[in-house]
Design an enzyme around this catalytic site. Structure first.
Site: not given
Length: 473
Positions: A443-444
């Site tokens: 998850d950036h």
């Protein structure tokens, strides 16, 4: 007295469940907390215990049927005297003391006001999860009257003209009982199930019931046009291949919803790393051949899991979650390692609590137990929640790499590909080595590219040279 037991929410926020198998039959005597049925929730098959002792008088759902939470599941004659106070709350489960004394209610229970007893929550039964103070209750007379206003009445003339199988819908009743294929057939024929009397067990509407109702009302069967001499040409009729329709329910329904939520909520990034895992494979083979470790099934997955736990300590950002409400990133102190498992019922991701505190052998044993439980369909709902980071082993299917979707609420998932023997540069020369590709999705919002790359590189270093793990702990 006869008590109806409504299907409870098993601590997962469910709205419906499927009856997998009954463990009892009408006429059987059951004891308190005796398992009466296997119920398929959105995540697992759960053994449902009886909240009271007595004799089963009715089973309100057939095996394979899906019923709503709060709908009657079975009825039981508890042998208690039927009084006005008992009649006021027929759905409420008995207290432990009342269940233990099946011969009659206690003196304190007799003296308790009906309102207080109706408001009192039922016991927290084995396997039910947290008690729900506001769980589903039987509809009141006022609600039934409101339902009566919303259900249109069928004119008496139309009833007289219809066949014997077509009846007026009962006012305020629940949705007619039938299976998904039968409901679809009724929709295709333009029939309302409420107007069809079921001849199956306990009023179940069968396919024959729908077909008889269709014949009585003159509705055309879905394939009737194909049988007509003046119908469309055979080439057109045969252009569309036969199809099989599978109801979306249980694990498949839950997985689909979770994956859509994850894919459109968390900005995914996937990185790949291909490494020489020859030394890891030699370690695995050596442990398997050593009689000292004969009781443990050490696999490449166990080594990858251990490497992940070590790397997560060095990059805690991958072992975290995004708290939207609090606008905070929550980093976990330990690793609850999720292991994706493909079962006959669909994909499940049970987790190993405190995986980072286990040795390689303990981790191998935990993975073996987790896989056996998942394959048997007995994974508990509790083990399917609380994971912090996951692994999926796509290599067992011969796949080299992929772009795994995050388990909702987690920051990263690692996919391990197949181990292949191929030419590889080794110590300045070309040699046949065992090679694997790792795929890391993260998850950036929580994990920057540098952090994700460092974590993946650390896992790769340990798998390339397992001894390096000693320098990281």
């Amino acid at each position: 007295m006869i008590r109806d037991f409504p299907l409870p929410d098993l601590g997962e926020g469910l709205t419906e469940s499927e009856i997998v198998a009954w463990r009892v039959a009408v006429g059987d005597r059951v004891e308190l907390n005796q398992i009466v049925a296997d119920i398929e929730t959105a995540k697992a098959v759960v053994e449902l215990p009886s909240p009271f002792a007595g004799v089963i008088t009715a089973l309100h759902a057939a095996e394979g049927e899906t019923i709503d939470v709060g709908a009657p599941l079975f009825s039981c004659d508890t042998g208690e005297p039927a009084g006005e106070a008992d009649a006021a709350a027929p759905v409420a489960a008995p207290t432990p003391s009342a269940a233990a004394g099946a011969d009659g209610a206690g003196a304190a229970d007799e003296a308790a006001p009906a309102d207080a007893r109706e408001a009192a929550p039922g016991p927290n039964l084995v396997g039910y999860g947290a008690r729900d103070e506001g769980g589903p209750k039987r509809r009141t007379r006022r609600e039934a009257a409101l339902a009566a206003e919303l259900v249109p009445e069928v004119p008496a003339a139309s009833i007289a003209e219809a066949a014997p199988t077509v009846l007026e819908p009962a006012v305020g009743t629940e949705r007619p009982r039938s299976t998904p294929p039968v409901r679809k057939l009724a929709r295709d024929l333009g029939l309302e199930l409420e107007a069809i009397a079921g001849t199956g067990p306990r009023g179940l509407i069968t396919r024959d019931d729908v077909e008889r109702a269709a014949a009585a009302t003159g509705a055309a069967a879905p394939g009737a046009a194909a049988d007509d001499a003046g119908a469309q040409p055979l080439a057109t009729a045969a252009a569309r291949p036969a199809e099989t329709r599978i109801p979306i329910k249980g694990v498949r329904k839950h997985t689909a919803a979770a994956m859509v939520r994850s894919a459109f909520t968390a900005p995914h990034v996937t990185e790949f790393l291909t490494i020489d895992v020859t030394e890891t494979m030699e370690l695995v083979r050596g442990l398997r051949e050593d009689r000292t470790f004969a009781a443990h099934r050490v696999t490449p997955l166990a080594v990858v899991a251990k490497a992940l736990c070590i790397a997560a300590r060095r990059t805690p950002e991958v072992n975290a979650r995004w708290d939207e409400d609090a606008q905070e990133i929550v980093q976990y102190a330990g690793v609850n390692l999720g292991i994706a498992a493909a079962t006959e019922r669909g994909l499940v991701v049970p987790n190993i609590p405190g995986a980072d505190g286990l040795t390689l052998l303990e981790l191998a044993d935990a993975i073996t137990a987790l896989a056996e439980t998942a394959r048997s369909g007995r994974t508990s709902p509790a083990s399917l929640t609380g994971g912090t980071i996951s692994i999926t082993n796509i290599g067992v299917f011969g796949i080299d790499a992929g772009t795994p979707i995050l388990n909702p609420g987690e920051a990263a998932i690692l996919a391990m590909g197949a181990v292949r023997r191929q030419p590889w540069e080794h110590r300045g020369e070309i040699a046949l080595r065992e090679v694997m590709t790792l795929s890391l999705s993260f998850d950036h919002r929580l994990v920057d590219g540098q952090q994700g790359s460092q974590f993946l590189a650390d896992v790769g270093v340990i798998l390339r040279e397992p001894g390096r793990a000693l320098t990281m702990v």
